[in-house]
Write an enzyme that holds these catalytic residues in place. Structure first.
Site, PDB file in Angstrom:
ATOM      1  N   VAL A  34       1.576   6.927  13.517  1.00  0.00           N
ATOM      2  CA  VAL A  34       0.916   5.836  12.802  1.00  0.00           C
ATOM      3  C   VAL A  34       1.587   4.509  13.118  1.00  0.00           C
ATOM      4  O   VAL A  34       0.909   3.496  13.354  1.00  0.00           O
ATOM      5  CB  VAL A  34       0.921   6.096  11.282  1.00  0.00           C
ATOM      6  CG1 VAL A  34       0.444   4.866  10.517  1.00  0.00           C
ATOM      7  CG2 VAL A  34       0.033   7.289  10.950  1.00  0.00           C
ATOM      8  N   GLU A  43      10.614   2.655   9.977  1.00  0.00           N
ATOM      9  CA  GLU A  43      11.441   3.861  10.026  1.00  0.00           C
ATOM     10  C   GLU A  43      10.466   5.017  10.028  1.00  0.00           C
ATOM     11  O   GLU A  43       9.636   5.144   9.121  1.00  0.00           O
ATOM     12  CB  GLU A  43      12.391   3.901   8.827  1.00  0.00           C
ATOM     13  CG  GLU A  43      13.482   4.957   8.954  1.00  0.00           C
ATOM     14  CD  GLU A  43      13.077   6.273   8.336  1.00  0.00           C
ATOM     15  OE1 GLU A  43      12.921   7.254   9.093  1.00  0.00           O
ATOM     16  OE2 GLU A  43      12.898   6.323   7.117  1.00  0.00           O
ATOM     17  N   GLY A  77       6.917   5.932   7.651  1.00  0.00           N
ATOM     18  CA  GLY A  77       5.862   6.927   7.801  1.00  0.00           C
ATOM     19  C   GLY A  77       5.998   7.619   9.144  1.00  0.00           C
ATOM     20  O   GLY A  77       7.080   7.669   9.730  1.00  0.00           O
ATOM     21  N   SER A  78       4.898   8.116   9.661  1.00  0.00           N
ATOM     22  CA  SER A  78       4.949   8.895  10.894  1.00  0.00           C
ATOM     23  C   SER A  78       5.080   7.993  12.113  1.00  0.00           C
ATOM     24  O   SER A  78       4.644   6.835  12.118  1.00  0.00           O
ATOM     25  CB  SER A  78       3.691   9.755  11.027  1.00  0.00           C
ATOM     26  OG  SER A  78       2.584   8.970  11.430  1.00  0.00           O
ATOM     27  N   THR A  79       5.667   8.556  13.151  1.00  0.00           N
ATOM     28  CA  THR A  79       5.827   7.834  14.414  1.00  0.00           C
ATOM     29  C   THR A  79       4.468   7.470  15.004  1.00  0.00           C
ATOM     30  O   THR A  79       4.268   6.349  15.485  1.00  0.00           O
ATOM     31  CB  THR A  79       6.622   8.701  15.407  1.00  0.00           C
ATOM     32  OG1 THR A  79       7.916   8.952  14.860  1.00  0.00           O
ATOM     33  CG2 THR A  79       6.774   8.004  16.745  1.00  0.00           C
ATOM     34  N   LYS A 124       0.857  -1.193   0.000  1.00  0.00           N
ATOM     35  CA  LYS A 124       0.000   0.000   0.000  1.00  0.00           C
ATOM     36  C   LYS A 124       0.894   1.244   0.000  1.00  0.00           C
ATOM     37  O   LYS A 124       1.490   1.592   1.014  1.00  0.00           O
ATOM     38  CB  LYS A 124      -0.897   0.039   1.226  1.00  0.00           C
ATOM     39  CG  LYS A 124      -1.806   1.263   1.267  1.00  0.00           C
ATOM     40  CD  LYS A 124      -2.095   1.705   2.674  1.00  0.00           C
ATOM     41  CE  LYS A 124      -2.825   3.030   2.764  1.00  0.00           C
ATOM     42  NZ  LYS A 124      -2.250   4.147   2.004  1.00  0.00           N
ATOM     43  N   CYS A 142      12.864  12.479   6.346  1.00  0.00           N
ATOM     44  CA  CYS A 142      12.967  12.170   7.769  1.00  0.00           C
ATOM     45  C   CYS A 142      14.363  12.477   8.290  1.00  0.00           C
ATOM     46  O   CYS A 142      14.568  12.624   9.493  1.00  0.00           O
ATOM     47  CB  CYS A 142      12.605  10.703   8.018  1.00  0.00           C
ATOM     48  SG  CYS A 142      13.415   9.567   6.898  1.00  0.00           S
ATOM     49  N   GLU A 151       8.857  17.317  14.980  1.00  0.00           N
ATOM     50  CA  GLU A 151       9.104  17.211  13.549  1.00  0.00           C
ATOM     51  C   GLU A 151       8.088  18.058  12.788  1.00  0.00           C
ATOM     52  O   GLU A 151       6.880  17.935  12.998  1.00  0.00           O
ATOM     53  CB  GLU A 151       9.002  15.756  13.101  1.00  0.00           C
ATOM     54  CG  GLU A 151       9.342  15.552  11.636  1.00  0.00           C
ATOM     55  CD  GLU A 151       9.277  14.094  11.208  1.00  0.00           C
ATOM     56  OE1 GLU A 151      10.184  13.648  10.497  1.00  0.00           O
ATOM     57  OE2 GLU A 151       8.303  13.408  11.599  1.00  0.00           O
TER      58      GLU A 151
END
Length: 540
Positions: free
Chosen positions: A268, A292, A264-266, A211, A326, A424
């Protein structure tokens, strides 16, 4: 197969320069023009079939939001179930192909990207993700090629790692794929990361449901085209475009869910980890979770730092690809004397940065990825400009008339623990904190404790003792530490990439460490002369 095979030796792909008058520049510009003339109808790919739901969403360049590149067909729970089924059906034949058969698919994909598909993967990344030509070349072409080549080499070395065998014993170690299927959730900002997250587990014999971020589908489709051209069997990687809720309800409730490869984001990733934890008794095996996530990456300069290199690192590290990495530098710590010398030079260089379309090769800065990102970053800038502890030095504004453009922005703060030094932003925003000349050791301690992240960082100094002190004190503040260089631009095979703390599981993409996560080793002991007596000598 009959033989012990050695894969072609991997070498880092050299980027083209795209200098004026070069053949690659003209070829790429022609490809950009051709793609812009088309309105692509982009299906999902499940079991080798093109799936169209006729629920279509538009794809537009972030830097030219009124231009239509095409549409993609959005799926739902049904397509997730079909993708899982197709993956599981393809598993046995994919595994039985053998490591050299699987490796050949990705080696061929690397050659296709190196040659006939180089322009197309770069142009798709430039148009769909608003990357300038240099950033696209390093990412979409070179790094994807490097992942495919080096992963094959890493795989070969992994299989060569075998246990000792005593006299009369033959011990073997098999590197089996995980039992089940792997889910790859990939980000918008790196085409190469999207390719690697799906393909690294597949190389090791796994089957994948992939995805991508909706804002990366335009180039994801090219990756899939290359893989099919390279001979990837149907169903090994299934590319679907679905909302996260539909994906999660089907995947994380399936007993055969074996692993998650995520960037992706921390927030999520932590949510997904929590979901898997709550359903842990559902699964046949304990799933492998490799992620990551975010970063609040730093540059710290010792008073001995070289000035021109430092200025270059701040601008390239902080503002290339609009800070949407990132690994992008977003907090900078400078001693007072050095800051007084470089401040006017830094601002002068920032004045020269040109913002615009990716089709204008003189622009270093392009658009942020979409309207939501634009509004979020602009909200952050508006709040910072009202803050008494923050001073705006450059930029601080944006324009969304033609595309989602935000000026490269430089702030200075008087508070080293301000949230702007800890959170971030994921945009072209850099904040400087100026520390007293003799407090280098103290500022290293401050850097280590300010942010929850631990991804990348850079130390600038000509004093070897100062560099060593930073290496020790910032041991866990960065999984990738750069000395006298910007904190971005890790190269596959040279700087394995990943961080810990809130930045992820630090499984080092671009190394054998990551590939090992997609294996379930089995030890086999064969006794060449089995004993026939029950009693041991001591029993006599």
């Amino acid at each position: 197969m009959f033989g012990t095979f050695v894969s072609p030796r991997a070498a880092v792909e050299n980027p083209f320069s795209y200098a004026p008058g070069s053949p690659e520049r003209e070829s790429l510009k022609s490809c950009l023009a051709n793609l812009k003339k088309q309105e692509q109808d982009i299906p999902m790919y499940i079991g080798g079939e093109e799936i169209r739901t006729h629920k279509v969403l538009p794809i537009r360049p972030p830097h030219e939001k009124n231009h239509l590149l095409g549409h993609f067909h959005e799926g739902g729970k049904k397509q997730v179930r079909e993708a899982i089924k197709a993956a599981r059906s393809a598993k046995e034949s994919w595994v039985s192909l053998g490591w050299e058969g699987r490796a050949s698919v990705f080696l061929r994909a690397a050659e296709l990207l190196r040659g006939p598909y180089r322009d197309k993967i770069n142009a798709a990344t430039m148009l769909g993700q608003s990357k300038n030509v240099w950033q696209a070349e390093l990412d979409a072409a070179c790094e994807t090629i490097d992942f495919f080549r080096f992963n094959v080499g890493f795989y070969e070395k992994i299989m060569q790692e075998q246990p000792l065998s005593s006299s009369g014993i033959w011990n073997q170690l098999e590197y089996r794929p995980l039992e089940g299927f792997v889910l790859a959730i990939t980000p918008f900002n790196f085409t190469s990361i999207a390719a690697n997250l799906a393909c690294a587990p597949a190389l090791m014999g796994n089957v994948v449901v992939w995805k991508p971020a909706y804002s990366q589908i335009y180039s994801a489709r090219v990756i899939m085209e290359v893989l099919q051209k390279a001979g990837l069997p149907d169903g090994v990687i299934n590319l679907i475009y679905v909302e996260g809720e539909d994906l999660g309800e089907e995947v994380f409730s399936h007993p055969a869910f074996a692993g998650l490869h995520f960037t992706g984001s921390t927030a999520v990733f932590q949510q997904l980890w929590t979901t898997v934890g709550k359903k842990i008794s559902t699964y046949q095996n304990y799933p492998r979770l490799v992620g990551e996530t975010g970063g609040k990456d730093f540059i710290v300069a010792h008073p001995s730092a070289e000035e021109k290199s430092l200025i270059t690192a701040i601008i390239r590290g902080g503002f290339e690809y609009q800070g949407q990495k990132c690994s992008a530098a977003s907090r900078v710590y400078l001693p007072e004397g050095l800051w007084n010398r470089i401040k006017p030079l830094l601002l002068e260089e920032m004045d020269q940065l040109k913002i615009g379309s990716v089709e204008d090769f003189s622009c270093l800065i392009n658009a942020v990825i979409h309207e939501q990102a634009y509004l979020r970053i602009m909200g952050y800038l508006k709040e910072a400009r009202r803050d008494q502890q923050i001073k705006l030095l450059h930029g601080g504004d944006g324009d969304a008339k033609q595309g989602y453009f935000i000026q490269p922005t430089l702030f200075q703060t008087t508070n080293p623990e301000h949230k702007i030094m800890a959170e971030e932003i994921f945009g072209p925003v850099v904040t400087v904190y100026v520390y007293p000349e003799k407090e280098y050791s103290k500022i290293l301690d401050q850097i280590d404790k300010t942010s929850p992240y631990g991804l990348t960082g850079a130390v600038f100094s000509r004093d070897r003792k100062a560099i060593q002190e930073a290496r020790i004190k910032l041991r866990y503040a960065a999984g990738n530490l750069y000395i006298n260089d910007k904190p971005t631009g890790a190269v596959v095979g040279e700087q394995p990439f990943g961080g810990a703390r809130a930045s992820g599981t630090n499984d080092k993409a671009g190394s054998r460490l990551n590939l090992l996560r997609w294996t379930s080793p089995r030890t086999i002991k064969e006794n060449l002369l089995p004993p026939e007596q029950i009693n041991y000598p001591f029993m006599s």
